[in-house]
Design a protein around this motif. Structure first.
Motif, PDB file in Angstrom:
ATOM      1  N   UNK A  26     -10.226   4.879 -12.813  1.00 43.22           N
ATOM      2  CA  UNK A  26     -10.226   3.397 -12.902  1.00 43.22           C
ATOM      3  C   UNK A  26      -8.734   3.145 -13.748  1.00 43.22           C
ATOM      4  N   UNK A  27      -7.810   3.860 -13.782  1.00 38.22           N
ATOM      5  CA  UNK A  27      -6.250   3.696 -14.121  1.00 38.22           C
ATOM      6  C   UNK A  27      -5.444   3.386 -13.088  1.00 38.22           C
ATOM      7  N   UNK A  28      -4.800   2.357 -12.960  1.00 38.25           N
ATOM      8  CA  UNK A  28      -4.126   2.030 -11.826  1.00 38.25           C
ATOM      9  C   UNK A  28      -2.683   2.737 -12.194  1.00 38.25           C
ATOM     10  N   UNK A  29      -2.436   3.664 -11.163  1.00 34.11           N
ATOM     11  CA  UNK A  29      -1.005   4.531 -11.317  1.00 34.11           C
ATOM     12  C   UNK A  29      -0.212   3.937 -10.345  1.00 34.11           C
ATOM     13  N   UNK A  30      -0.387   2.956  -9.534  1.00 33.26           N
ATOM     14  CA  UNK A  30       0.668   2.342  -8.729  1.00 33.26           C
ATOM     15  C   UNK A  30       0.572   3.098  -7.107  1.00 33.26           C
ATOM     16  N   UNK A  31       1.887   3.399  -6.867  1.00 31.22           N
ATOM     17  CA  UNK A  31       1.952   3.549  -5.126  1.00 31.22           C
ATOM     18  C   UNK A  31       2.233   5.073  -4.988  1.00 31.22           C
ATOM     19  N   UNK A  32       2.871   5.283  -3.878  1.00 28.81           N
ATOM     20  CA  UNK A  32       3.067   6.675  -3.520  1.00 28.81           C
ATOM     21  C   UNK A  32       4.448   7.430  -4.506  1.00 28.81           C
ATOM     22  N   UNK A  33       5.571   6.396  -4.580  1.00 27.80           N
ATOM     23  CA  UNK A  33       6.529   6.944  -5.489  1.00 27.80           C
ATOM     24  C   UNK A  33       6.072   7.184  -6.659  1.00 27.80           C
ATOM     25  N   UNK A  34       5.164   6.413  -7.355  1.00 25.11           N
ATOM     26  CA  UNK A  34       4.563   6.460  -8.867  1.00 25.11           C
ATOM     27  C   UNK A  34       3.543   7.864  -8.919  1.00 25.11           C
ATOM     28  N   UNK A  35       2.989   8.136  -7.815  1.00 24.24           N
ATOM     29  CA  UNK A  35       2.198   9.309  -7.768  1.00 24.24           C
ATOM     30  C   UNK A  35       3.068  10.480  -7.946  1.00 24.24           C
ATOM     31  N   UNK A  36       3.934  10.414  -7.072  1.00 21.34           N
ATOM     32  CA  UNK A  36       5.072  11.577  -6.970  1.00 21.34           C
ATOM     33  C   UNK A  36       5.774  11.718  -8.209  1.00 21.34           C
ATOM     34  N   UNK A  43       0.927  -1.161   0.050  1.00 21.87           N
ATOM     35  CA  UNK A  43      -0.082  -0.049   0.017  1.00 21.87           C
ATOM     36  C   UNK A  43       0.861   1.317  -0.059  1.00 21.87           C
ATOM     37  N   UNK A  44       0.247   2.204  -0.539  1.00 18.50           N
ATOM     38  CA  UNK A  44      -0.776   2.558  -1.045  1.00 18.50           C
ATOM     39  C   UNK A  44      -0.852   1.860  -2.556  1.00 18.50           C
ATOM     40  N   UNK A  45      -2.207   1.747  -2.986  1.00 18.97           N
ATOM     41  CA  UNK A  45      -2.288   1.466  -4.605  1.00 18.97           C
ATOM     42  C   UNK A  45      -3.538   2.505  -4.912  1.00 18.97           C
ATOM     43  N   UNK A  46      -3.074   3.222  -5.995  1.00 22.73           N
ATOM     44  CA  UNK A  46      -3.814   4.539  -6.382  1.00 22.73           C
ATOM     45  C   UNK A  46      -4.507   3.974  -7.647  1.00 22.73           C
TER      46      UNK A  46
END
Length: 87
Positions: free
Chosen positions: A61-71, A54-57
């Motif tokens: 509806x599109x999976x963007x990944x986790x925290x590092x991926x979001x940043x 976690x997290x999974x974001x």
């Protein structure tokens, strides 16, 4: 344009979850949070995201990944268009 649905799977004690939610908060967007402390909810998240961490974001509806991926999306200038439904 309407904001796409934003879903974030978290646990209470996860510092990465807190960072991801802080970034979404800075962006002024609302999101639906699911605490996966419950094993059934974690299993559903794992099936959907393909990962147990976690997290999974998900944005629209599109999976963007986790925290590092979001940043990383934010640093690349790709997060704002996604949050506005343009991507």
């Amino acid at each position: 344009m309407t904001q796409p649905r934003i879903e974030i799977y978290t646990t209470r004690s996860c510092p990465f979850c807190h960072r991801a939610k802080a970034l979404l908060g800075e962006k002024g967007v609302s999101y639906e949070e699911t605490d996966v402390a419950d094993p059934d909810l974690r299993a559903a998240m794992t099936q959907r995201a393909g990962k147990r961490s976690v997290p999974q974001i998900f944005i629209g509806g599109t999976h963007v990944g986790g925290c590092d991926d979001l940043y990383a999306l934010d640093r690349a200038g790709k997060l704002d268009p996604m949050l506005q439904g343009a991507a």
